[in-house]
Design an enzyme around this catalytic site. Sequence first.
Site, PDB file in Angstrom:
ATOM      1  N   GLN A 160       0.956  -1.260  -0.031  1.00  0.00           N
ATOM      2  CA  GLN A 160       0.084   0.020  -0.275  1.00  0.00           C
ATOM      3  C   GLN A 160       0.791   1.383   0.186  1.00  0.00           C
ATOM      4  OE1 GLN A 160      -3.807   0.497   2.576  1.00  0.00           O
ATOM      5  NE2 GLN A 160      -2.307   1.882   3.496  1.00  0.00           N
ATOM      6  N   GLU A 202      -3.309   9.397  -1.844  1.00  0.00           N
ATOM      7  CA  GLU A 202      -2.563   9.922  -0.652  1.00  0.00           C
ATOM      8  C   GLU A 202      -1.324  10.752  -1.172  1.00  0.00           C
ATOM      9  OE1 GLU A 202      -1.306   8.101   3.012  1.00  0.00           O
ATOM     10  OE2 GLU A 202      -3.245   6.925   3.250  1.00  0.00           O
ATOM     11  N   ASP A 239       4.189   0.143   4.171  1.00  0.00           N
ATOM     12  CA  ASP A 239       3.015  -0.340   4.682  1.00  0.00           C
ATOM     13  C   ASP A 239       2.507  -1.409   3.888  1.00  0.00           C
ATOM     14  OD1 ASP A 239       0.727  -0.842   5.945  1.00  0.00           O
ATOM     15  OD2 ASP A 239      -0.323   1.254   5.859  1.00  0.00           O
ATOM     16  N   GLU A 282       5.181  -1.756   8.258  1.00  0.00           N
ATOM     17  CA  GLU A 282       3.687  -1.759   9.076  1.00  0.00           C
ATOM     18  C   GLU A 282       2.823  -2.823   8.469  1.00  0.00           C
ATOM     19  OE1 GLU A 282       2.210   2.215   8.733  1.00  0.00           O
ATOM     20  OE2 GLU A 282       0.079   1.577   8.820  1.00  0.00           O
ATOM     21  N   ASP A 309      -0.994  -1.241  12.544  1.00  0.00           N
ATOM     22  CA  ASP A 309      -2.185  -0.573  12.293  1.00  0.00           C
ATOM     23  C   ASP A 309      -3.557  -1.255  12.346  1.00  0.00           C
ATOM     24  OD1 ASP A 309      -3.929   1.191  11.179  1.00  0.00           O
ATOM     25  OD2 ASP A 309      -2.962   1.216   9.138  1.00  0.00           O
ATOM     26  N   LYS A 334      -4.257   6.374  15.371  1.00  0.00           N
ATOM     27  CA  LYS A 334      -5.106   7.014  14.560  1.00  0.00           C
ATOM     28  C   LYS A 334      -6.342   7.171  15.393  1.00  0.00           C
ATOM     29  CE  LYS A 334      -4.272   4.685  10.017  1.00  0.00           C
ATOM     30  NZ  LYS A 334      -4.501   3.587   9.181  1.00  0.00           N
ATOM     31  N   ARG A 363      -5.650   9.531   7.851  1.00  0.00           N
ATOM     32  CA  ARG A 363      -6.107   8.469   6.991  1.00  0.00           C
ATOM     33  C   ARG A 363      -5.928   8.765   5.270  1.00  0.00           C
ATOM     34  NH1 ARG A 363      -8.966   4.766  10.653  1.00  0.00           N
ATOM     35  NH2 ARG A 363      -8.298   3.514   8.610  1.00  0.00           N
ATOM     36  N   SER A 364      -6.306   7.671   4.745  1.00  0.00           N
ATOM     37  CA  SER A 364      -6.220   7.980   2.994  1.00  0.00           C
ATOM     38  C   SER A 364      -7.372   9.075   2.751  1.00  0.00           C
ATOM     39  CB  SER A 364      -6.415   6.803   2.569  1.00  0.00           C
ATOM     40  OG  SER A 364      -7.626   6.122   2.864  1.00  0.00           O
ATOM     41  N   LYS A 385       2.922  10.408  10.229  1.00  0.00           N
ATOM     42  CA  LYS A 385       2.838   9.690   8.901  1.00  0.00           C
ATOM     43  C   LYS A 385       1.460  10.312   8.412  1.00  0.00           C
ATOM     44  CE  LYS A 385       1.624   5.272   6.699  1.00  0.00           C
ATOM     45  NZ  LYS A 385       0.755   3.988   6.880  1.00  0.00           N
TER      46      LYS A 385
END
Length: 425
Positions: A160, A202, A239, A282, A309, A334, A363-364, A385
């Site tokens: 990702q 992102e 990730d 991640e 995560d 998060k 978040r995305s 991040k």
Amino acid sequence: AIASMRGRRVWDSRGRPTVEAEMVLAGGAMGRAIAPAGASTGSGEALDLRDGGAAFGGYDVTRAVAAVNEVLAPALRGMDAADQTGLDARLIALDGTPDKSRLGANALLSVSMAAAHAAAAAAGQPLYRHLGGEAATLMPLPQIQIFGGGAHAGRRVDVQDFLVMCPAAGSFAEALDWTAEVYRAAGALMKQAGGLQGVADEGGWWPAFSANEQALEMLVRAIEQAGFAPGRQVAIALDIAASEFGRGGRYKLGLEGRTLDTGGMIDLLTGWIDAYPIASIEDPLAEDDAEGFAAFTRAVGDRVQVVGDDFLVTDAARLRAAAAAGAANTVLIKPNQRGTLSETRAAWDAARELGYAGIVSARSGETEDVTIVDLAIGWGVGQLKVGSFARSERMAKWNAALRIEEALGARSRFAGGTRLGRSRR
Ligand code: PGA
Ligand code: ZN
């Protein structure tokens, strides 16, 4: 005391509806915050309340906005916005479900964050200072995406996020300078290779690759072309977001057209760590593969950060269980995975107590809201991040951190020297 509050529907970086809460205190101070939204969400996350149905692909949030206006606003009136713990306890009680599915974590989080902003404004302080006092001087080491893949790029590649970290930079600002050069170099290399096709969710370059390793090779070349020593100055973070393609110990790698078991995944990733300057990984295994997480951490946890995560979902209880099993050594933080700032903070407190490092994460699906930057600095988490080095919902956060580093001046410390891949105590 809270005089009034309202919720409204605003729009996120994917053009989807999301919830904004605005709180006004008796003295006139105001706080405002917007909830973000994930795409590759963990099954243990608090629930984002969406309307379903036909409008906006089912993503509308009229029920969550109504929860702010009709349930939370009258219930919180008169409460002390500076009592974050009491206020969050009230939010949790009003929702009454373990996963925040009645009022929605998006409704609760926007209110929880708006209260923090209002309390900081009433105190005449920036939020990070309100949260952390004079001790809030640690500037985070950023993890910045160069290529976006997985669920954020139509599953064009399995992995990702291909990100960089600049542990040898002298300041947060310098880490951004270096990353800007790497991002540019990566775009130029993509153009040369005929693979320049815009950006993913992102802001990372679209991953026009035929193998995951190709992205790793190109990232190393981009670091070199930008003039940095791979590993020593600029290191790679990944990730894997393995819950997106792995379940029940079976990992279906689309690009390679093969399915690996847990051992196969660990061998694949360990091979990448041996071959490339990787400092952090991640979600290397799926959220349901705690044993795989522990085995992977035993194999590489003293060399790289192993970050949970989807596996840990910012949850103090899950962190304690993971620590007991020796799974992961770093937690992604998060706020919307839990739904209130107090519970988010509890996860970070548990992490510190257990010897885990932390990374505050966006978040995305994001907006101009930069609250997480204040959390990272106010709580002294040490890493941040927020996606790539493009698109203003990302840049707003990097820029907010730049302003704070400037305001801190000589008192600021940069977490660049952070020893990555520390093993647990
Ligand atoms: P998400 O992705 O916000 O879509 O869950 C971010 C991440 O996995 O870290
Ligand atoms: Zn992730």
